[in-house]
Design an enzyme around this catalytic site. Structure first.
Site, PDB file in Angstrom:
ATOM      1  N   HIS A  78       0.926  -1.280  -0.076  1.00 50.78           N
ATOM      2  CA  HIS A  78      -0.063  -0.189  -0.387  1.00 50.78           C
ATOM      3  C   HIS A  78       0.669   1.355  -0.128  1.00 50.78           C
ATOM      4  O   HIS A  78       0.359   2.126   0.797  1.00 50.78           O
ATOM      5  CB  HIS A  78      -1.300   0.290   1.495  1.00 50.78           C
ATOM      6  CG  HIS A  78      -1.939  -0.776   1.442  1.00 50.78           C
ATOM      7  ND1 HIS A  78      -3.062  -1.179   0.369  1.00 50.78           N
ATOM      8  CD2 HIS A  78      -1.831  -2.262   1.826  1.00 50.78           C
ATOM      9  CE1 HIS A  78      -3.558  -1.801   1.002  1.00 50.78           C
ATOM     10  NE2 HIS A  78      -2.883  -2.906   1.270  1.00 50.78           N
ATOM     11  N   ASN A 151     -10.580  -2.977   2.440  1.00 47.73           N
ATOM     12  CA  ASN A 151     -10.368  -3.031   0.867  1.00 47.73           C
ATOM     13  C   ASN A 151     -10.657  -2.638   0.492  1.00 47.73           C
ATOM     14  O   ASN A 151     -12.282  -2.856   0.497  1.00 47.73           O
ATOM     15  CB  ASN A 151      -9.415  -4.225   0.825  1.00 47.73           C
ATOM     16  CG  ASN A 151      -7.867  -4.456   1.592  1.00 47.73           C
ATOM     17  OD1 ASN A 151      -7.063  -3.613   1.427  1.00 47.73           O
ATOM     18  ND2 ASN A 151      -7.285  -5.501   1.071  1.00 47.73           N
ATOM     19  N   HIS A 342      -4.022   1.111  12.254  1.00 41.84           N
ATOM     20  CA  HIS A 342      -4.024  -0.455  12.294  1.00 41.84           C
ATOM     21  C   HIS A 342      -4.999  -1.111  13.073  1.00 41.84           C
ATOM     22  O   HIS A 342      -6.346  -0.042  13.318  1.00 41.84           O
ATOM     23  CB  HIS A 342      -3.673   0.573  13.722  1.00 41.84           C
ATOM     24  CG  HIS A 342      -3.398  -1.454  14.564  1.00 41.84           C
ATOM     25  ND1 HIS A 342      -2.761  -2.731  14.541  1.00 41.84           N
ATOM     26  CD2 HIS A 342      -2.725  -1.329  16.113  1.00 41.84           C
ATOM     27  CE1 HIS A 342      -2.336  -3.639  15.358  1.00 41.84           C
ATOM     28  NE2 HIS A 342      -2.835  -2.700  16.094  1.00 41.84           N
ATOM     29  N   TYR A 365       0.539  -4.176  11.607  1.00 36.09           N
ATOM     30  CA  TYR A 365       0.593  -2.626  12.128  1.00 36.09           C
ATOM     31  C   TYR A 365       0.988  -1.783  12.726  1.00 36.09           C
ATOM     32  O   TYR A 365       1.918  -1.086  12.225  1.00 36.09           O
ATOM     33  CB  TYR A 365      -0.950  -2.512  11.931  1.00 36.09           C
ATOM     34  CG  TYR A 365      -1.465  -2.847  10.515  1.00 36.09           C
ATOM     35  CD1 TYR A 365      -2.013  -2.058   9.296  1.00 36.09           C
ATOM     36  CD2 TYR A 365      -2.781  -4.373  10.541  1.00 36.09           C
ATOM     37  CE1 TYR A 365      -2.405  -2.771   8.032  1.00 36.09           C
ATOM     38  CE2 TYR A 365      -2.772  -4.473   9.456  1.00 36.09           C
ATOM     39  CZ  TYR A 365      -3.174  -4.215   8.468  1.00 36.09           C
ATOM     40  OH  TYR A 365      -3.857  -4.299   7.168  1.00 36.09           O
TER      41      TYR A 365
HETATM   42 FE1  HDE Z   1      -2.776  -4.647   5.365  1.00 35.52          FE
HETATM   43  N1  HDE Z   1      -1.166  -4.196   5.682  1.00 35.52           N
HETATM   44  N2  HDE Z   1      -2.080  -6.930   5.539  1.00 35.52           N
HETATM   45  N3  HDE Z   1      -4.496  -5.853   4.546  1.00 35.52           N
HETATM   46  N4  HDE Z   1      -3.462  -2.914   4.734  1.00 35.52           N
HETATM   47  C1  HDE Z   1      -0.756  -2.802   5.569  1.00 35.52           C
HETATM   48  O1  HDE Z   1       0.271  -1.208   7.714  1.00 35.52           O
HETATM   49  C2  HDE Z   1      -1.402  -6.883   7.034  1.00 35.52           C
HETATM   50  C3  HDE Z   1      -4.789  -6.983   4.692  1.00 35.52           C
HETATM   51  C4  HDE Z   1      -4.681  -2.538   4.231  1.00 35.52           C
HETATM   52  O2  HDE Z   1      -3.067   3.227   3.828  1.00 35.52           O
HETATM   53  C5  HDE Z   1       1.007  -2.695   6.636  1.00 35.52           C
HETATM   54  O3  HDE Z   1       0.828   0.351   7.826  1.00 35.52           O
HETATM   55  C6  HDE Z   1      -1.179  -8.314   7.135  1.00 35.52           C
HETATM   56  C7  HDE Z   1      -6.133  -7.228   4.474  1.00 35.52           C
HETATM   57  C8  HDE Z   1      -4.508  -1.543   3.767  1.00 35.52           C
HETATM   58  O4  HDE Z   1      -1.808   3.010   5.335  1.00 35.52           O
HETATM   59  C9  HDE Z   1       1.145  -3.400   7.243  1.00 35.52           C
HETATM   60  C10 HDE Z   1      -2.505  -9.233   6.882  1.00 35.52           C
HETATM   61  C11 HDE Z   1      -7.343  -5.834   4.511  1.00 35.52           C
HETATM   62  C12 HDE Z   1      -3.078  -1.223   4.004  1.00 35.52           C
HETATM   63  C13 HDE Z   1       0.046  -4.885   7.077  1.00 35.52           C
HETATM   64  C14 HDE Z   1      -2.942  -7.698   5.927  1.00 35.52           C
HETATM   65  C15 HDE Z   1      -5.579  -4.962   4.812  1.00 35.52           C
HETATM   66  C16 HDE Z   1      -2.307  -2.030   4.852  1.00 35.52           C
HETATM   67  C17 HDE Z   1       1.606  -1.983   5.356  1.00 35.52           C
HETATM   68  C18 HDE Z   1      -2.930 -10.152   6.693  1.00 35.52           C
HETATM   69  C19 HDE Z   1      -7.794  -5.644   4.049  1.00 35.52           C
HETATM   70  C20 HDE Z   1      -3.277   0.367   4.266  1.00 35.52           C
HETATM   71  C21 HDE Z   1       1.598  -0.528   5.798  1.00 35.52           C
HETATM   72  C22 HDE Z   1      -2.513 -11.351   5.345  1.00 35.52           C
HETATM   73  C23 HDE Z   1      -9.138  -5.426   5.441  1.00 35.52           C
HETATM   74  C24 HDE Z   1      -2.841   1.649   5.318  1.00 35.52           C
HETATM   75  C25 HDE Z   1       0.829  -0.428   6.915  1.00 35.52           C
HETATM   76  C26 HDE Z   1      -2.891   2.516   4.853  1.00 35.52           C
HETATM   77  C27 HDE Z   1      -1.520  -1.661   5.146  1.00 35.52           C
HETATM   78  C28 HDE Z   1       0.037  -6.066   6.800  1.00 35.52           C
HETATM   79  C29 HDE Z   1      -4.226  -7.676   4.733  1.00 35.52           C
HETATM   80  C30 HDE Z   1      -5.880  -3.343   3.945  1.00 35.52           C
HETATM   81  C31 HDE Z   1       2.495  -3.778   6.803  1.00 35.52           C
HETATM   82  C32 HDE Z   1       0.161  -8.877   8.154  1.00 35.52           C
HETATM   83  C33 HDE Z   1      -7.675  -8.379   4.946  1.00 35.52           C
HETATM   84  C34 HDE Z   1      -5.779  -1.006   3.462  1.00 35.52           C
HETATM   85  O5  HDE Z   1       1.416  -3.918   8.397  1.00 35.52           O
END
Ligand code: HDE
Length: 708
Positions: A78, A151, A342, A365
């Site tokens: 992202h 998402n 987060h 997060y």
């Molecule tokens: Fe994320 N995700 N994600 N994700 N995600 C990040 O956090 C993570 C997942 C989503 O505009 C990271 O600050 C794991 C699902 C958005 O700043 C990180 C898993 C959904 C954003 C991270 C998921 C999301 C992130 C990277 C389990 C939809 C952007 C930078 C497999 C519900 C937020 C950050 C923004 C960002 C980890 C899965 C949505 C690495 C471990 C499911 C919208 O922490």
């Protein structure tokens, strides 16, 4: 202000001092970061005008040191995003379901900050690539910050967070040559796919139109994971969160997305920025699917499995409030880049489930912010600060902003009246779910149906949507060099639908399945097809092709009617600047054929005026404009002589108003034309209806008419 445990006690007086200082210097005087006035900033300090630069040039060194450290690590996923401020209002008290205060009072506006993003590309990549979009919302509630980190696709790639590094490594550019950027069309990703059947369902969504949205304003948002609502009595229910855009869900077409990535890589952020500046505030309704705990096992999917959605036809979405995005950021870095979301930022009344993807997110997060924002104090960065007061005994660390007062930083204490104190009544209480089990590294058997919902999704698509999915397979898997992997994709998707597998094989030089397969699922979920979304012309953009000698009355009448319908127009001509109409009146051409392309508009209108149209007929760019808009299934309108341009384009065979003297409107395949109309109102009305349709897929059935 007293934001952090009284630590900013002197803030007001400091603010006042600052204000008077700024007034005194009118905010224009250049200073160093120590506020020392600078006399000259274009030359470094040298021993003689041609001599060596001197170490003592503190202004040079400070300026350069700061510049050298201007970048922070981009998000590992992202990375490319764009944010905006707004507010949220609940429609009616949700007391029955949750004690969350921001969901109780319909008169209350809760401030929000939203960041939209792509997942795979780096920070400088293009907006319109095929990808999942992030839709993260921070609610600054009176009980602290609540983040709905969502998402635009309701399910996810994998079922357990431990596989997240694997799926991300597989889809990111390949490590040896850092190619391709922001794309899934390469070997490592599809190698992972064919070895990980739980991805089947998500691939169907990723290759659908959902992954190339027309606008952030026209995207749904989904919390994906299963959460809980808990009311004041402690009763819990499972909940899934949805954002529903008031403008409906609409997409680009793939050819358009690819061209936009070159012509305007900022297409989505520009669209959002411009819409907010124009007062077209994006609006989304918050929806919830609520499930009683006793109904947990009533479905043929596990409600804790993030690769499954809850069909709206089975569990209706209740719309509970509306979010309006009403203000652009003042500074991209300070706000959009530094915002830290987060999934674990919840408020009392919102709780978690045991979804193993969610549980892993709850760790990741916070952890990622440590490296990205340089330490544990990122909550003090203005965009992350709650509006509610922060009081605790946490201290120090990198970039601590608040000045903590006093000597007590522990609990319990006597020296400070045992404060700050936990609040047993209003504080967050975790839902007391009973958990019992052996420690095992196992996947629940109930998670192991990987294909049924993939078939359900496929069944729910219209003919056009199905065709787009097949085309996307041809592009994505066609980009895979390893032929074995290509074949395995066909074999894997034969588990979803035999006909789909045959069509995939056809485009990528693979062998169609000997035994066309499938899951046997015959049902569909009409709610997931974009055919069934709200349709409106409001906020759409129309390109008006014109040149000198155009018919002023015609153009302005059409423009005015479109404007009343909330549609925006731009005039495009060979050269930017003033155009003169047949009767000597003037209109500004806002764009030329280099700055604009049909891909940047929702529809095209060609004005009448003999001299104007004769000029356009000689311009390859004008003809290309119309042809391309037709190929992308967009509405096309033309009046009087303007109809000649349509008739002379490659759209021969598309019925248009002929040359009769009588007013006659032809409205075929989204091409609306009229001759000799005294009043342009009727034409404009039909044209607006055609724009509202967004795309005219009926042309796909008339392929022989579509220019190659
Ligand atoms: Fe994320 N995700 N994600 N994700 N995600 C990040 O956090 C993570 C997942 C989503 O505009 C990271 O600050 C794991 C699902 C958005 O700043 C990180 C898993 C959904 C954003 C991270 C998921 C999301 C992130 C990277 C389990 C939809 C952007 C930078 C497999 C519900 C937020 C950050 C923004 C960002 C980890 C899965 C949505 C690495 C471990 C499911 C919208 O922490």
């Amino acid at each position: 202000m007293d934001k952090h445990n009284g630590t900013m006690i002197n803030e007001r007086s400091k603010e006042e001092q600052l204000a008077s200082f700024r007034k005194e210097h009118d905010g224009t005087r250049l200073t160093t970061n120590q506020a020392v006035p600078v006399s000259h900033t274009d030359d470094s300090l040298k021993a003689g005008s041609r001599g060596p630069t001197l170490m003592e040039d503190f202004h040079f060194r400070e300026k350069m040191m700061h510049f050298d450290h201007e970048r922070i690590p981009e998000r590992v996923v992202h990375a490319r995003g764009f944010g905006a401020h707004g507010y949220f209002q609940v429609y009616e008290p949700m007391t029955e379901f949750t004690r969350a205060k921001f969901l109780q009072d319909a008169s209350k506006k809760t401030p929000v900050f939203v960041r939209f993003s792509t997942v795979v590309g780096s920070r400088g990549s293009a907006d319109t690539v095929r990808d999942v979009r992030g839709f993260a919302t921070k609610f600054y509630t009176e009980e602290g910050n609540y983040d709905l980190v969502a998402n635009n696709i309701p399910i996810f790639f994998i079922q357990d967070a431990i596989k997240f590094p694997d799926v991300v490594h597989a889809i990111k550019p390949e490590p040896h040559n850092e190619m391709p950027q922001a794309s899934a069309a390469h070997d490592t990703f599809w190698d992972f796919v064919v070895n990980t059947p739980e991805l089947a369902h998500m691939i169907m969504w990723l290759l659908s139109d959902r992954a190339i949205p027309r606008s952030y304003r026209m995207m749904e948002g989904f919390g994906v994971n299963t959460f809980r609502f808990v009311n004041a009595e402690g009763k819990a229910r499972f909940v899934k969160f949805h954002w529903k855009p008031m403008l409906g869900v609409h997409s680009l077409v793939w050819d358009e997305s690819q061209k936009l990535a070159g012509k305007d890589p900022d297409y989505h952020r520009r669209d959002l920025w411009d819409a907010i500046n124009k007062g077209d505030f994006p609006e989304y309704e918050l929806g919830v699917q609520i499930l009683e705990e006793e109904d947990e096992f009533k479905f043929d999917f596990d409600i804790l499995d993030a690769t499954k959605f809850w069909p709206e036809e089975l569990i209706p979405v209740k719309l509970i409030g509306k979010m309006t995005l009403s203000r652009n950021v003042d500074n991209f870095f300070a706000e959009t880049e530094q915002v830290a979301f987060h999934a674990g930022h919840v408020v009392p009344g919102i709780d978690f489930s045991n979804d193993p993807l969610l549980q892993g997110r709850l760790f990741s997060y916070l952890d990622t912010q440590l490296i990205r924002l340089g330490g544990p104090n990122f909550h003090e960065i203005p965009i992350n600060q709650p509006v509610a007061h922060v009081h605790n005994n946490q201290r120090d660390g990198y970039h601590r902003m608040s000045i903590d007062h006093g000597r007590v930083s522990y609990f319990p204490n006597s020296l400070q009246g045992n404060t700050p104190q936990p609040d047993a009544e209003n504080g967050y209480i975790h839902y007391a779910e009973k958990v019992d089990g052996r420690k095992v590294r196992e996947r629940s058997e109930s998670f192991k149906d990987f294909y049924s919902q993939a078939t359900l999704f496929w069944n729910s698509m219209s003919i056009a949507e199905k065709q787009h999915i097949v085309d996307a397979f041809h592009f994505e898997v066609g980009g895979v060099m390893d032929k074995q992997i290509r074949q395995r994709v066909v074999d894997m998707f034969n588990n979803v639908d035999g006909q789909l597998a045959i069509q995939i094989a056809q485009g990528i030089g693979a062998t169609p399945p000997a035994n066309p397969g499938g899951t046997g699922v015959k049902t569909s979920s009409p709610a997931v097809s974009q055919e069934n979304t709200p349709k409106s012309a409001r906020t759409r953009k129309v390109a008006i092709l014109a040149d000198n000698g155009f018919n002023f009355n015609e153009v302005t009448q059409v423009m005015e009617t479109l404007k009343r319908a909330g549609v925006h127009c731009e005039v495009i001509s060979k050269y930017q600047g003033m155009l003169t109409s047949v009767d000597g009146r003037q209109l500004e051409a806002n764009q030329n054929y280099f700055t604009a392309g049909s891909i940047m508009y929702d529809a095209v209108y060609v004005a009448g005026g003999r001299q104007c149209v004769d000029t356009l007929l000689k311009q390859g760019d004008a003809l290309h404009f119309v042809n391309e808009a037709f190929k992308h299934a967009k509405a096309i309108g033309a009046t009087n002589e303007g109809v000649d341009l349509i008739a002379s384009s490659q759209l021969q065979g598309v019925p248009t108003a002929g040359t009769q003297t009588q007013a006659q409107l032809v409205n075929e395949l989204g091409v609306v034309t009229i001759r000799n109309a005294a009043d342009m109102g009727y034409f404009s009305q039909k044209f607006i209806e055609a724009i509202a349709q967004h795309r005219h897929w009926i042309r796909q059935k008339q392929k022989e008419m579509v220019p190659a």
